[in-house]
Design an enzyme around this catalytic site. Structure first.
Site, PDB file in Angstrom:
ATOM      1  N   ARG A 160       0.671  -1.301  -0.098  1.00 55.80           N
ATOM      2  CA  ARG A 160      -0.099  -0.170   0.143  1.00 55.80           C
ATOM      3  C   ARG A 160       0.834   1.349   0.008  1.00 55.80           C
ATOM      4  O   ARG A 160       0.582   2.276  -0.952  1.00 55.80           O
ATOM      5  CB  ARG A 160      -1.069   0.045   1.135  1.00 55.80           C
ATOM      6  CG  ARG A 160      -1.901  -1.198   1.156  1.00 55.80           C
ATOM      7  CD  ARG A 160      -3.120  -1.157   2.017  1.00 55.80           C
ATOM      8  NE  ARG A 160      -4.081   0.055   1.708  1.00 55.80           N
ATOM      9  CZ  ARG A 160      -4.136   1.106   2.129  1.00 55.80           C
ATOM     10  NH1 ARG A 160      -3.450   1.636   3.219  1.00 55.80           N
ATOM     11  NH2 ARG A 160      -5.219   2.178   1.393  1.00 55.80           N
TER      12      ARG A 160
ATOM     13  N   CYS B 236      15.087  -4.528  -4.132  1.00 58.36           N
ATOM     14  CA  CYS B 236      16.023  -3.460  -4.915  1.00 58.36           C
ATOM     15  C   CYS B 236      15.453  -2.598  -5.740  1.00 58.36           C
ATOM     16  O   CYS B 236      15.192  -2.749  -7.024  1.00 58.36           O
ATOM     17  CB  CYS B 236      16.974  -4.600  -5.729  1.00 58.36           C
ATOM     18  SG  CYS B 236      17.803  -5.575  -4.758  1.00 58.36           S
TER      19      CYS B 236
HETATM   20  N1  LLP Z   1     -17.184  -4.685  -3.135  1.00 60.27           N
HETATM   21  C1  LLP Z   1     -16.799  -4.164  -4.119  1.00 60.27           C
HETATM   22  C2  LLP Z   1     -17.345  -4.728  -5.455  1.00 60.27           C
HETATM   23  C3  LLP Z   1     -15.401  -3.954  -4.437  1.00 60.27           C
HETATM   24  O1  LLP Z   1     -14.595  -3.944  -5.643  1.00 60.27           O
HETATM   25  C4  LLP Z   1     -14.650  -3.607  -3.054  1.00 60.27           C
HETATM   26  C5  LLP Z   1     -13.151  -2.971  -3.111  1.00 60.27           C
HETATM   27  C6  LLP Z   1     -15.282  -3.743  -1.804  1.00 60.27           C
HETATM   28  C7  LLP Z   1     -16.663  -4.133  -1.795  1.00 60.27           C
HETATM   29  C8  LLP Z   1     -14.600  -3.387  -0.670  1.00 60.27           C
HETATM   30  O2  LLP Z   1     -14.326  -2.180  -0.326  1.00 60.27           O
HETATM   31  P1  LLP Z   1     -13.659  -1.727   1.003  1.00 60.27           P
HETATM   32  O3  LLP Z   1     -14.946  -1.847   1.924  1.00 60.27           O
HETATM   33  O4  LLP Z   1     -12.841  -2.649   1.536  1.00 60.27           O
HETATM   34  O5  LLP Z   1     -13.288  -0.375   0.760  1.00 60.27           O
HETATM   35  N2  LLP Z   1      -6.256  -2.334  -2.485  1.00 60.27           N
HETATM   36  C9  LLP Z   1      -6.844  -1.005  -2.104  1.00 60.27           C
HETATM   37  C10 LLP Z   1      -8.278  -1.110  -1.972  1.00 60.27           C
HETATM   38  C11 LLP Z   1      -8.889  -1.577  -3.149  1.00 60.27           C
HETATM   39  C12 LLP Z   1     -10.582  -1.839  -3.079  1.00 60.27           C
HETATM   40  C13 LLP Z   1     -11.196  -2.768  -4.323  1.00 60.27           C
HETATM   41  N3  LLP Z   1     -12.480  -2.907  -3.892  1.00 60.27           N
HETATM   42  C14 LLP Z   1      -6.230  -0.524  -0.889  1.00 60.27           C
HETATM   43  O6  LLP Z   1      -5.424  -1.172  -0.503  1.00 60.27           O
HETATM   44  O7  LLP Z   1      -6.753   0.688  -0.485  1.00 60.27           O
END
Ligand code: LLP
Length: 420
Positions: free
Chosen positions: A312, A344
């Site tokens: 992240r 690296c």
């Molecule tokens: N539903 C759908 C269709 C999604 O695409 C996502 C997240 C969620 C639910 C859950 O969202 P949350 O409640 O966790 O915000 N890797 C990124 C976050 C990517 C989120 C992708 N979709 C980070 O580390 O910030």
């Protein structure tokens, strides 16, 4: 609220000093608090008690079987985006009829597996996907339950990589074309329209984008009814943010206060897909300082965790709070330092220009708020085995995923015979 704090000078997860786990399991490792996971689920679930609802944990945030199981045991379901996540959800004991499947690129096999499992609904993201689901369902002789994922064109005011409900993003079906698409879907023989879905982004720290997107989506629910298309589920996605540094996201109760009246009006069962808000602050990455050094005027703390373990900061420039495990260390002279890993690349950092107490080699620190999109986004880059995951429960802990070995790194690789 989470269960990470100092007790008798040592940083603990619940009643276990993290330094003890570090000694027994080695570093780096991810550590999750059972009490925090359960509390976050309960608080979220309770916030929406006034509407019939289902909390489907977004498995992508933390896919460990034990974590998924905690939420399943508490009555939750799963929001999945791949066949792999379907497999995990099933293995962890999530009932198929509490599983929803989103994603812009579902394959024939994934659709088939989800239909055979009997999931609650597909959140469909394009006309072509709808046709493929109809085809696969026809071959299996079943009706596929679907919701259309509507893209409401609302700015969630978050990092561009995790904004998903703007009209130029790849997600969903544009709100203008959605009614037409629903009508088309209603004519397909193997499709059963059961719901509507939206998800506009992640790490959202305001109530207004949720309310705005919902308002637009609900207008469509009414328009559908006028067309004689009655749905039973409104899936409002996930996206509620957490505090990493000084953000002040709404408490689930505050969000509920703003949107429950609108949700009630639908007369539908509401599906939620929270990921980060359930697991983010329930986890930390524990790492050990290897060396410190100063190049030009810059101080570096080199630790044994890296961007492959926690992507992240490198990927989004995100802030993850860092605390020394030894409380005494926090009182030392402060320096401004970059906390970097052994990879690296200059992009390999866990913190940049951070004011931290001085660290000495071998000292331990916790990188906080790492329970969401931490382990799940980790990789083997630089041939680094993935780190273990530990779940603390009161005064005890379990290793819920073992540290990978160097043998694991090459598992499945083959040197062709002509190279022998
Ligand atoms: N539903 C759908 C269709 C999604 O695409 C996502 C997240 C969620 C639910 C859950 O969202 P949350 O409640 O966790 O915000 N890797 C990124 C976050 C990517 C989120 C992708 N979709 C980070 O580390 O910030």
């Amino acid at each position: 609220m989470n269960h990470f704090d100092y007790k008798e000078g040592q940083f603990h997860c619940e009643d276990v000093p993290l330094a003890r786990i570090a000694e027994e399991v080695g570093t780096p490792f991810y550590c999750y608090s059972h009490a925090t996971l359960l509390r976050h689920f309960t608080v979220f679930d309770q916030a929406f008690r006034e509407v019939p609802h289902l909390v489907c944990f977004a498995v992508k945030a933390n896919s460990n079987l034990a974590v998924i199981r905690i939420f399943a045991k508490a009555g939750g379901g799963a929001d999945i985006v791949s066949g792999g996540e379907l497999y995990r959800a099933q293995k962890a004991g999530v009932p198929a009829n509490k599983t929803v499947f989103a994603g812009v690129g579902k394959t024939h096999t994934e659709i088939e597996d989800a239909l055979k499992a009997g999931i609650l609904m597909f959140n469909v993201e394009s006309s072509q996907e709808l046709l493929l689901i109809d085809l696969v369902a026809g071959k299996l002789g079943v009706k596929a339950p679907v919701a259309l994922r509507v893209n409401p064109d609302v700015d969630p005011q978050t990092h561009p990589y995790i904004s998903t409900g703007l009209k130029q993003s790849k997600f969903g079906i544009s709100i203008e074309g959605a009614l037409e698409e629903y009508k088309n879907a209603s004519k397909l023989p193997n499709i059963e329209i059961v719901g509507m879905h939206k998800h506009i982004g992640s790490q959202i720290t305001l109530v207004s984008p949720f309310a705005d997107a919902l308002e637009k989506t609900l207008e469509l629910v009414v328009a559908l009814r006028d067309e004689g298309i009655n749905i039973s589920y409104v899936d409002i996605g996930g996206g509620l943010g957490i505090t990493y540094n000084d953000e002040a996201p709404p408490h689930p109760d505050e969000l509920a206060k703003a949107i429950v009246p609108m949700l009630k009006e639908t007369g539908c069962t509401i599906v939620f897909e929270p990921g980060r808000v359930l697991v983010g602050n329930a986890g930390a990455l524990v790492t050990r300082a290897l060396f410190t050094k100063t190049n030009a005027d810059k101080t570096f703390i080199i630790v044994d965790a890296a961007m492959n373990d926690l992507a992240r900061p490198s990927l989004y420039g995100s802030y993850q709070h860092i605390v020394p495990l030894l409380q005494e260390a926090a009182k030392r002279k402060k320096t401004t330092a970059d906390v970097v890993g052994p990879i690296c690349e200059s992009g390999d950092f866990l913190a940049k220009g951070r004011v931290l107490p001085e660290f000495y080699p071998d000292e331990l620190m916790a990188v906080m708020s790492a329970g969401a999109y931490g382990f799940t986004m980790s990789s083997n880059y630089n041939s680094r085995p993935r780190v273990p995951e530990v779940l603390v429960h009161g005064a005890t802990y379990d290793v819920i995923r073992k540290r990978e070995t160097v043998q694991d790194l090459v598992r499945g690789e083959i040197i062709p015979a002509y190279l022998e």
